[in-house]
Motif scaffolding. Structure first.
Motif, PDB file in Angstrom:
ATOM      1  N   GLY A  98      -7.590  -0.051   0.133  1.00  0.00           N
ATOM      2  CA  GLY A  98      -7.931  -0.513  -1.206  1.00  0.00           C
ATOM      3  C   GLY A  98      -8.243   0.599  -2.172  1.00  0.00           C
ATOM      4  N   GLY A  99      -8.187   1.855  -1.712  1.00  0.00           N
ATOM      5  CA  GLY A  99      -8.487   2.974  -2.589  1.00  0.00           C
ATOM      6  C   GLY A  99      -7.364   3.259  -3.573  1.00  0.00           C
ATOM      7  N   TRP A 100      -7.735   3.710  -4.767  1.00  0.00           N
ATOM      8  CA  TRP A 100      -6.743   4.029  -5.797  1.00  0.00           C
ATOM      9  C   TRP A 100      -6.034   5.350  -5.488  1.00  0.00           C
ATOM     10  CZ3 TRP A 100      -5.548   0.194  -8.849  1.00  0.00           C
ATOM     11  CH2 TRP A 100      -6.511  -0.734  -9.242  1.00  0.00           C
ATOM     12  N   ARG A 101      -4.825   5.455  -5.956  1.00  0.00           N
ATOM     13  CA  ARG A 101      -4.073   6.710  -5.866  1.00  0.00           C
ATOM     14  C   ARG A 101      -4.829   7.811  -6.615  1.00  0.00           C
ATOM     15  NH1 ARG A 101       0.199   9.315  -3.342  1.00  0.00           N
ATOM     16  NH2 ARG A 101       1.660   7.558  -3.629  1.00  0.00           N
ATOM     17  N   SER A 114      -3.846  -7.129  -8.669  1.00  0.00           N
ATOM     18  CA  SER A 114      -4.647  -6.273  -7.792  1.00  0.00           C
ATOM     19  C   SER A 114      -4.367  -4.797  -8.014  1.00  0.00           C
ATOM     20  CB  SER A 114      -4.384  -6.632  -6.324  1.00  0.00           C
ATOM     21  OG  SER A 114      -3.036  -6.366  -5.971  1.00  0.00           O
ATOM     22  N   LEU A 115      -3.289  -4.469  -8.741  1.00  0.00           N
ATOM     23  CA  LEU A 115      -2.949  -3.069  -8.993  1.00  0.00           C
ATOM     24  C   LEU A 115      -3.293  -2.622 -10.410  1.00  0.00           C
ATOM     25  CD1 LEU A 115       0.482  -2.588  -7.173  1.00  0.00           C
ATOM     26  CD2 LEU A 115      -1.847  -2.352  -6.289  1.00  0.00           C
ATOM     27  N   PRO A 153       0.835  -1.204   0.000  1.00  0.00           N
ATOM     28  CA  PRO A 153       0.000   0.000   0.000  1.00  0.00           C
ATOM     29  C   PRO A 153       0.871   1.256   0.000  1.00  0.00           C
ATOM     30  CG  PRO A 153      -0.557  -1.501   1.817  1.00  0.00           C
ATOM     31  CD  PRO A 153       0.761  -1.936   1.267  1.00  0.00           C
ATOM     32  N   ASP A 186      -5.472  -1.052 -12.862  1.00  0.00           N
ATOM     33  CA  ASP A 186      -6.634  -0.169 -12.901  1.00  0.00           C
ATOM     34  C   ASP A 186      -7.508  -0.574 -14.097  1.00  0.00           C
ATOM     35  OD1 ASP A 186      -8.437   1.907 -13.075  1.00  0.00           O
ATOM     36  OD2 ASP A 186      -6.949   3.442 -13.568  1.00  0.00           O
ATOM     37  N   ARG A 242      -2.431   1.642  -4.773  1.00  0.00           N
ATOM     38  CA  ARG A 242      -3.590   1.508  -3.890  1.00  0.00           C
ATOM     39  C   ARG A 242      -3.126   1.713  -2.457  1.00  0.00           C
ATOM     40  NH1 ARG A 242      -7.555  -3.140  -6.390  1.00  0.00           N
ATOM     41  NH2 ARG A 242      -9.134  -1.804  -5.400  1.00  0.00           N
ATOM     42  N   ASP A 243      -4.003   2.269  -1.627  1.00  0.00           N
ATOM     43  CA  ASP A 243      -3.649   2.464  -0.226  1.00  0.00           C
ATOM     44  C   ASP A 243      -4.114   1.277   0.609  1.00  0.00           C
ATOM     45  OD1 ASP A 243      -6.386   2.779   0.247  1.00  0.00           O
ATOM     46  OD2 ASP A 243      -6.277   4.965   0.303  1.00  0.00           O
TER      47      ASP A 243
END
Length: 734
Positions: A517-520, A501-502, A454, A504, A513-514
């Motif tokens: 699970g939120g995207w940058r 998982s990364l 993350p 997009d 992702r943090d």
């Protein structure tokens, strides 16, 4: 003048040979391979190579140092620098961080207080195993050559009588501003030289033992005032040459002790300067001669110089008696064979190490044993070792694919279970930072908790670290499968898919992702980041450049994630032909760019070859030819981007031959089209492999080995090493 002479002479000689009855092979009429090597290629600008001599994979590389610090002088040399400080005995070729540069010697006709000297550029000569230059102010011609562990200097002064040599033990190639050399154990003068042991701290902490012997006795010595913060001495030694004008020096180095340095120094005992030089030339001719290519002289100079640069490292680290000092300072012993360091693994696992398996198989087992011995001492495999010490530089665990690649290609000179155990430790136990604040090391407890790194917890480079973790996990899975450990193979193969998982789904690019699970946000896939301008999610690259990384272990999976074969080609086309090149960010070397492709840095090196997985493979073939043509030249500025201990050069060698190790640990290559019509590989112990390109056009229509069809996306190494005729049939696109 030198190049003009060669260009005129070679065709004349070839013409005479072709006129001899029965002469049919132009390949056999070639001069020695070393005649085409120009060590000045890459010395001007970002290549960071050096012109000094060395043996293949040797411990010492004596050469001129123009400066002792700064990113431009990581090897100590820049082609256009006006002064030479002196001649040190060790260096690394093409790296991005300065290190080594030990035991600097600088001769002078007269006693001086400032020892740096201008030099006559026209007098400067560099060929494999030899370097020479005339120092204008110091009134002396300096010649250098080298054995594996011994540096030889020959000084010819303008006049006989008393002459002087500075022995500077404080000098080193550094990026640090604090004290560098710290004297330990003993150091002092002998009747004919200087011996001692130093502890040094720069990129890594290391021990340097040295023994310097002159062929004339020291008649006067002066200990010069130390520079601020330095504990090691600088000596000004005087010699009486009588009616002669020549002074010879031998320097032996060791990571262990003075006794080891003496033994290494005398390993070429009984051979004078010219004899050692002839031995170096013969060694290089033997090694470079394993490949013959049919090409014009310009391309041969680029090709054989690339092959030369690729074989400078890894560097021998063990003494003639097998001893070497490990990463924690312990003295180890190699029971047979050699041990090696200067392993720029994040760079070289991609193409340089696969090249060694193809061309220097006799070294590969010892390369792997060096990694395993290091792991025994450190508890984990190394990332970037030099002079036996660990630097902790770069991300991922790049030793893993090197080991798996060797095992997949049939190398069995090391214990597979021992190797797998080291790979598992490296892939499961959190790394201890080599220096405070180092966030780039593997933190498996964090990775396993989230299934990725993350960006809000990893500290930087989170996307790149996640993607490169997959390379190592895949290598460990392949190694386990090769040892019939299906449980371990399944475990690491599953974790190797963490890159998914990364991805997009909107952009099909790898995005941070943090921990929730939120995207940058915001997300600009064109903005590059690096350790120099973090916080950021990528290592010396941006999202577009790093999103192709999974192809290094799972090309089929990446094709699927990018929309299948058609979507994959569309993404490649956009990457190369539709997006702008980077502007205003020179870290990658924007002069070496095609769209977003940055050949000056390793994450891009495999991408052009990925067109083999599309319905337009010819676009990849065209791009490879363009990269080789535009970004490699036979001039001092002919390497665009850091050479990185052989990786940029290894790329060119593979491109010339027509195939590339896109997925190194698989034991296979991806085929393109050779850049020459004819090449022959002759490796001792193997049958010759003849490579031919026939037909007009830039699309690979058929690939056969002795008439047997080969898969362009999975050309087995095991087939190539059996020898035969590898035929690339080219044509026009449908």
């Amino acid at each position: 003048m030198r190049r003009v002479f060669v260009n005129l002479l070679v065709p004349f000689v070839l013409g005479l040979l072709m006129a001899v009855p029965g002469h049919t092979s132009s390949l056999r009429a070639e001069p020695r391979p070393t005649a085409y090597v120009d060590p000045f290629i890459g010395t001007d600008g970002t290549g960071h190579t050096f012109p000094g001599p060395g043996m293949p994979f040797g411990m010492v590389q004596p050469g001129p140092d123009n400066a002792d610090s700064g990113w431009a002088f990581t090897s100590g040399y820049q082609y256009r620098a006006p002064l030479i400080l002196g001649f040190s005995q060790t260096r690394a070729s093409g790296t991005g961080i300065p290190e080594l540069g030990d035991v600097l010697l600088q001769p002078s006709q007269t006693r001086r207080t400032e020892f740096a000297s201008p030099y006559d550029k026209a007098s400067e000569v560099a060929t494999p195993g030899y370097y020479a230059v005339y120092l204008s102010d110091n009134q002396v011609r300096v010649e250098l050559t080298a054995g594996v562990r011994t540096a030889l200097h020959r000084y010819t002064f303008d006049a006989p009588g008393r002459v002087y040599v500075l022995v500077d033990l404080q000098h080193g190639l550094t990026f640090r501003t604090d004290a560098q050399p710290v004297l330990a154990e003993r150091s002092g003068l002998t009747a004919d030289g200087v011996e001692g042991v130093m502890r040094r701290s720069n990129w890594t902490s290391r021990t340097v033992a040295f023994s310097v012997r002159f062929d004339h006795p020291v008649v006067e010595s002066t200990t010069l005032p130390p520079r601020p913060g330095d504990a090691a001495p600088r000596y000004l030694l005087a010699f009486d040459l009588g009616a002669g004008r020549e002074l010879n020096v031998r320097v032996g180095l060791s990571t262990v002790d003075v006794e080891g340095a003496r033994a290494n120094r005398d390993a070429v005992s009984g051979r004078d300067f010219d004899g050692v030089r002839r031995g170096a030339v013969a060694a290089w001719d033997d090694l470079l001669g394993r490949i013959e290519i049919a090409a014009d002289n310009t391309r041969k100079r680029i090709f054989y110089t690339a092959l030369y640069h690729a074989f400078l490292h890894p560097s021998t680290i063990s003494d003639v008696d097998g001893r070497w000092r490990g990463p924690h300072g312990e003295v180890l012993r190699a029971d047979g064979g050699e041990r090696y360091s200067t392993l720029s693994l994040w760079d070289t696992f991609r193409a340089a190490h696969p090249l060694y398996t193809l061309l220097v198989p006799e070294r590969v087992d010892d390369f792997v044993l060096s990694l395993l011995d290091h792991a025994d001492a450190m508890g984990r495999l190394p990332k970037w070792p030099i002079w036996g010490g660990e630097t902790g530089t770069m991300i991922g665990e790049p030793a893993l694919p090197v080991i798996a690649d060797a095992w997949a290609k049939g190398f069995r000179g090391f214990d597979g279970e021992r190797a797998l155990a080291a790979m598992i430790r490296t892939s499961t136990v959190d790394a201890i930072p080599v220096f405070p604040g180092d966030h780039a090391l593997s933190t498996w407890s964090l990775f396993d908790r989230f299934g990725y790194y993350p960006f809000d917890l990893a500290g930087g480079e989170a996307v790149s670290r996640t993607l490169e973790a997959g390379i190592g996990d895949d290598a460990t899975a392949r190694m386990a499968a090769g040892l019939a450990r299906s449980d371990l193979a399944g475990r690491f193969s599953s974790r190797a898919g963490a890159w998914r998982s990364l991805v997009d789904p909107e952009t099909r690019l790898a995005r941070g992702r943090d921990s929730t699970g939120g995207w940058r946000e915001p997300f600009d896939p064109l903005t590059p980041t690096s350790p120099l301008n973090n916080p950021g999610d990528y290592t010396e690259a941006n999202a577009w450049q790093y999103s192709w990384t999974p192809a290094l272990h799972d090309p089929d999976g990446l094709v699927e994630a990018m929309g299948g074969p058609t979507g994959f080609r569309t993404m490649l086309d956009r990457f190369f032909f539709e997006l702008p090149s980077l502007e205003g960010w020179t870290y990658l070397g924007q002069e070496a760019m095609i769209g977003q492709y940055a050949h000056g840095n390793e994450p891009s090196h495999h991408i052009a070859w990925l067109y083999a997985h599309t319905d337009a493979p010819e676009r990849g073939h065209q791009l490879v030819a363009r990269i080789a043509r535009d970004f490699y030249r036979d001039t001092p500025d002919g390497i665009i981007g850091n050479e990185d201990a052989g990786q940029l050069s290894a790329w060119y060698v593979f491109a010339t031959l027509g195939f590339y190790p896109v997925t190194p640990a698989s034991g296979t290559y991806v085929a393109g089209l050779p850049l020459v019509d004819h090449a022959v590989l002759r490796v001792p112990g193997r049958e010759p492999l003849t490579i031919r390109r026939t037909g007009a056009g830039d699309r690979l229509l058929n690939l056969t080995l002795d008439g047997r069809p080969q898969a362009p996306t999975s050309l087995p190494h095991s087939h190539l090493v059996q020898g035969g005729a590898l035929l690339f049939e080219a044509g026009r696109e449908p």
